[in-house]
Write a protein that holds these residues in place. Structure first.
Motif, mmCIF file in Angstrom:
data_model
loop_
_atom_site.group_PDB
_atom_site.id
_atom_site.type_symbol
_atom_site.label_atom_id
_atom_site.label_comp_id
_atom_site.label_asym_id
_atom_site.label_seq_id
_atom_site.Cartn_x
_atom_site.Cartn_y
_atom_site.Cartn_z
ATOM 1 N N HIS A 122 0.819 -1.212 0.000
ATOM 2 C CA HIS A 122 0.000 0.000 0.000
ATOM 3 C C HIS A 122 0.854 1.264 0.000
ATOM 4 C CE1 HIS A 122 -4.073 -1.787 1.529
ATOM 5 N NE2 HIS A 122 -3.676 -2.279 0.375
ATOM 6 N N GLY A 123 2.118 1.120 0.299
ATOM 7 C CA GLY A 123 3.057 2.228 0.113
ATOM 8 C C GLY A 123 3.235 3.155 1.281
ATOM 9 N N THR A 124 2.190 3.378 2.063
ATOM 10 C CA THR A 124 2.287 4.284 3.205
ATOM 11 C C THR A 124 1.560 3.676 4.398
ATOM 12 O OG1 THR A 124 0.270 5.503 2.641
ATOM 13 C CG2 THR A 124 2.332 6.340 1.715
ATOM 14 N N LEU A 125 1.988 4.074 5.586
ATOM 15 C CA LEU A 125 1.358 3.567 6.802
ATOM 16 C C LEU A 125 -0.106 3.997 6.890
ATOM 17 C CD1 LEU A 125 4.261 4.252 9.350
ATOM 18 C CD2 LEU A 125 3.776 2.137 8.107
ATOM 19 N N GLU A 126 -0.405 5.212 6.435
ATOM 20 C CA GLU A 126 -1.766 5.736 6.562
ATOM 21 C C GLU A 126 -2.757 4.980 5.686
ATOM 22 O OE1 GLU A 126 -2.486 9.648 4.658
ATOM 23 O OE2 GLU A 126 -0.376 9.546 4.073
ATOM 24 N N PHE A 127 -2.275 4.295 4.660
ATOM 25 C CA PHE A 127 -3.147 3.515 3.794
ATOM 26 C C PHE A 127 -3.153 2.039 4.160
ATOM 27 C CE2 PHE A 127 -2.533 6.863 0.285
ATOM 28 C CZ PHE A 127 -3.572 7.630 0.817
ATOM 29 N N ALA A 139 10.914 -1.163 1.536
ATOM 30 C CA ALA A 139 12.328 -1.028 1.913
ATOM 31 C C ALA A 139 13.253 -1.757 0.946
ATOM 32 C CB ALA A 139 12.545 -1.553 3.336
ATOM 33 N N ILE A 140 12.687 -2.315 -0.127
ATOM 34 C CA ILE A 140 13.498 -2.956 -1.168
ATOM 35 C C ILE A 140 12.948 -2.517 -2.524
ATOM 36 C CG2 ILE A 140 14.160 -4.948 0.243
ATOM 37 C CD1 ILE A 140 11.971 -6.556 -1.150
ATOM 38 N N PRO A 141 13.780 -2.512 -3.557
ATOM 39 C CA PRO A 141 13.305 -2.058 -4.877
ATOM 40 C C PRO A 141 12.062 -2.800 -5.348
ATOM 41 C CG PRO A 141 15.691 -2.297 -4.897
ATOM 42 C CD PRO A 141 15.219 -2.857 -3.584
ATOM 43 N N GLU A 142 12.032 -4.104 -5.119
ATOM 44 C CA GLU A 142 10.897 -4.899 -5.582
ATOM 45 C C GLU A 142 9.578 -4.466 -4.942
ATOM 46 O OE1 GLU A 142 14.708 -6.973 -6.103
ATOM 47 O OE2 GLU A 142 13.736 -6.023 -4.372
ATOM 48 N N ALA A 143 9.641 -4.038 -3.695
ATOM 49 C CA ALA A 143 8.432 -3.572 -3.005
ATOM 50 C C ALA A 143 7.926 -2.278 -3.628
ATOM 51 C CB ALA A 143 8.717 -3.373 -1.517
ATOM 52 N N TYR A 187 3.915 0.636 -6.888
ATOM 53 C CA TYR A 187 3.564 1.592 -7.937
ATOM 54 C C TYR A 187 2.768 0.947 -9.069
ATOM 55 C CZ TYR A 187 6.184 5.312 -5.718
ATOM 56 O OH TYR A 187 6.610 6.271 -4.828
ATOM 57 N N LEU A 188 3.026 -0.312 -9.361
ATOM 58 C CA LEU A 188 2.210 -0.990 -10.363
ATOM 59 C C LEU A 188 0.784 -1.201 -9.844
ATOM 60 C CD1 LEU A 188 4.620 -3.675 -11.889
ATOM 61 C CD2 LEU A 188 3.988 -1.436 -12.803
ATOM 62 N N LEU A 227 -0.800 2.211 -10.072
ATOM 63 C CA LEU A 227 -1.028 2.556 -11.468
ATOM 64 C C LEU A 227 -2.272 1.866 -12.018
ATOM 65 C CD1 LEU A 227 -0.094 3.779 -14.207
ATOM 66 C CD2 LEU A 227 1.244 1.685 -14.544
ATOM 67 N N ASP A 228 -2.358 0.551 -11.810
ATOM 68 C CA ASP A 228 -3.491 -0.179 -12.360
ATOM 69 C C ASP A 228 -4.804 0.274 -11.722
ATOM 70 O OD1 ASP A 228 -4.200 -2.593 -14.145
ATOM 71 O OD2 ASP A 228 -5.240 -3.048 -12.272
ATOM 72 N N ALA A 229 -4.776 0.523 -10.419
ATOM 73 C CA ALA A 229 -5.989 0.978 -9.735
ATOM 74 C C ALA A 229 -6.414 2.359 -10.222
ATOM 75 C CB ALA A 229 -5.755 0.997 -8.227
ATOM 76 N N LYS A 230 -5.459 3.287 -10.319
ATOM 77 C CA LYS A 230 -5.789 4.656 -10.729
ATOM 78 C C LYS A 230 -6.257 4.713 -12.184
ATOM 79 C CE LYS A 230 -4.896 7.126 -7.008
ATOM 80 N NZ LYS A 230 -4.525 6.070 -6.061
ATOM 81 N N LEU A 231 -5.651 3.921 -13.056
ATOM 82 C CA LEU A 231 -6.105 3.909 -14.447
ATOM 83 C C LEU A 231 -7.526 3.371 -14.541
ATOM 84 C CD1 LEU A 231 -2.979 2.832 -16.523
ATOM 85 C CD2 LEU A 231 -4.171 5.023 -16.549
ATOM 86 N N TRP A 232 -7.845 2.355 -13.737
ATOM 87 C CA TRP A 232 -9.219 1.852 -13.734
ATOM 88 C C TRP A 232 -10.163 2.937 -13.238
ATOM 89 C CZ3 TRP A 232 -13.477 1.394 -10.792
ATOM 90 C CH2 TRP A 232 -14.473 0.509 -11.227
ATOM 91 N N MET A 233 -9.800 3.602 -12.163
ATOM 92 C CA MET A 233 -10.674 4.615 -11.585
ATOM 93 C C MET A 233 -10.926 5.764 -12.557
ATOM 94 S SD MET A 233 -9.021 4.602 -7.759
ATOM 95 C CE MET A 233 -9.978 5.966 -7.094
#
Length: 359
Positions: free
Chosen positions: A295-300, A307-311, A316-317, A320-326
Motif C-alpha cells: 500500500h506504500g504508506t502507513l496511513e493507507f 524497503a526494497i526495490p521490488e516492493a 507503484y504498479l 497505477l493499475d488501480a488509478k487507471l481503472w478509476m
C-alpha cells in the motif's frame, strides 16, 4: 451530521413518508410504480425522481442532532453504488430492510458536495426471486478463464526453485483458485466486481512484464511477480462475494495484508515439510515484506513502508493499475456527454478531463 447535511433535509415529510407501508406494503394512498425501463446508477443525474429496486448495503440507523432517526445506506446495482438517506425513519423501518437483499425505493437524486446521493421518500423489501441478478452483480467484462491462463503464463517466468514450489502450492489449490477467479479487487474503489481481483492482478502482471526488462540488474523479477500474484490474495478471506459484498469477521479483525502474510508462511512450511528441506527464511521474509508494504504508506494500511526495490515496483504498479481503472471508469460512465469534465471525484480529489485522447 453537519449543518450542510441538516439544511438539505426537507422541513416537512410528505404524507406517505409517515405511513407504515414504507416497510411492509405501499398502502392505499401511495402506489409504487416501476413502469419505466430500469435506470442504472451510472446513468443518474441530480434532480431525477426514481422508483425502482436496488441492492441495499451498509445500512445504518443514525440519530440527528434534533433527536430524530434517519437511515443511511448504500444503494447498488451492477454499475456502482449511490449513498442513500431516509430522514425521520424508525427502528421498524430499519429492521425491515434486509441486510443482504433488495429494496424497492421511491425518491430523488440530489447533488451533495459535488457527489450524487439518493433521498429516499418510501421503501419496501423486495423478494430476491423477482430480480434479475444480472442487473445487480457486476462482473468483469473479460473472460475469466482466458485471464487466468494468461496470468499463469506470465508467472511461469518465476525461476527461483523455492518460489516456484511456493507458487505451485497456491495455483494447485482448486478451492483457492476458484475463489481467486470470483473475488473482487476491492469493495468500492476499483475493480469492485466479480472477477475484479483476477483482472487487477493480471493488469499488474502485464505491466511488470513490460517494465522488468528495463531493470534486469536492479530488480529481482521473481520477487516482483510473486509479490504481484500474492499482494491482494488475502481478499479471498477478507471479503464476501454474495449479493452483498462485505467484510468477513476475519477480514475485519486481520485484514487482507495480514491474511496473505500468514498464508505465505503456512505454504512455505508445507513446501519444507514435503521436500524435507528448510524453506529459505530470507526468501520468505523478502516476499512477505513486498506484501506487507504494497500500500506504500502507513496511513493507507501498510504495516511496513517499502524497503526494497521490488516492493516499490509492486506498490507503484498496484497504484497505477488501480488509478487507471478509476479514471477510465469515471470517464466512461459519466452520463453527461456534453461536458468535457466529469463531476468532482472525491477519491481522486479532482475532476477528470474526458477528451485527452482526442488530439
Amino acid at each position: 451530521m453537519d449543518r450542510t447535511t441538516r439544511a438539505r433535509r426537507p422541513r416537512h415529510v410528505n404524507a406517505f413518508a409517515r405511513r407504515s407501508y414504507l416497510v411492509a406494503s405501499p398502502g392505499p394512498s401511495y402506489n409504487f410504480g416501476m413502469n419505466s425501463p430500469r435506470q442504472f446508477i451510472n446513468q443518474m443525474v441530480a434532480g431525477e425522481m426514481i422508483d425502482q429496486v436496488f441492492l441495499v448495503r451498509d445500512k445504518e440507523l443514525r440519530t440527528a442532532r434534533n433527536g430524530s432517526l434517519y437511515l443511511q445506506c448504500s444503494l447498488a446495482d451492477r454499475t456502482g453504488t449511490i449513498p442513500g438517506r431516509m430522514w425521520q425513519t424508525s427502528e421498524t423501518i430499519f429492521n425491515s430492510i434486509p441486510p443482504d437483499g433488495f429494496v424497492q425505493v421511491k425518491g430523488r437524486t440530489e447533488d451533495y458536495r459535488g457527489a450524487l446521493q439518493f433521498v429516499i421518500d418510501a421503501l419496501r423489501p423486495w423478494p430476491s426471486e423477482k430480480v434479475d441478478l444480472g442487473d445487480f452483480l457486476a462482473v468483469t467484462p473479460f473472460d475469466i478463464e482466458d485471464m487466468w491462463a494468461e496470468l499463469l503464463e506470465i508467472l511461469r517466468d518465476v525461476k527461483d526453485r523455492h518460489l516456484r514450489a511456493l507458487l505451485k502450492k497456491f495455483v494447485e489449490d482448486r478451492e483457492l483458485v476458484a475463489a481467486f477467479k470470483r473475488a473482487p479487487a476491492a469493495m468500492t474503489l476499483h475493480h469492485a466486481y466479480l472477477g475484479g481481483l483476477l483482472e487487477h492482478t493480471l493488469g499488474m502482471a502485464r505491466a511488470a512484464k513490460a517494465v522488468l526488462p528495463l531493470y534486469q540488474k536492479e530488480v529481482n523479477a521473481d520477487l516482483v511477480l510473486m509479490g504481484i500474484f500474492l499482494h491482494d490474495i488475502g481478499k479471498l478471506a477478507e471479503l464476501t462475494t454474495g449479493t452483498n459484498m462485505g467484510y468477513t469477521d476475519r477480514g475485519q479483525l486481520l485484514g487482507h495484508i495480514t491474511i496473505a502474510s500468514i498464508w505465505i508462511h503456512q505454504r512455505a512450511q508445507q513446501v519444507a515439510d514435503e521436500t524435507n528441506e528448510p524453506f529459505p527464511g530470507k526468501t520468505v521474509d523478502l516476499l512477505t515484506h513486498v506484501v506487507l508494504s504494497h500500500h506504500g504508506t502507513l496511513e493507507f494500511g501498510s504495516p511496513r513502508l517499502p524497503a526494497i526495490p521490488e516492493a516499490f515496483v509492486v506498490h507503484y504498479l498496484d497504484n497505477l493499475d488501480a488509478k487507471l481503472w478509476m479514471t477510465t471508469h469515471q470517464i466512461a460512465n459519466d452520463p453527461d456527454t456534453k461536458s468535457a469534465f466529469t463531476p468532482y471525484v472525491r477519491e481522486l480529489e479532482t475532476r477528470l478531463y474526458k477528451r485527452s485522447r482526442e488530439l
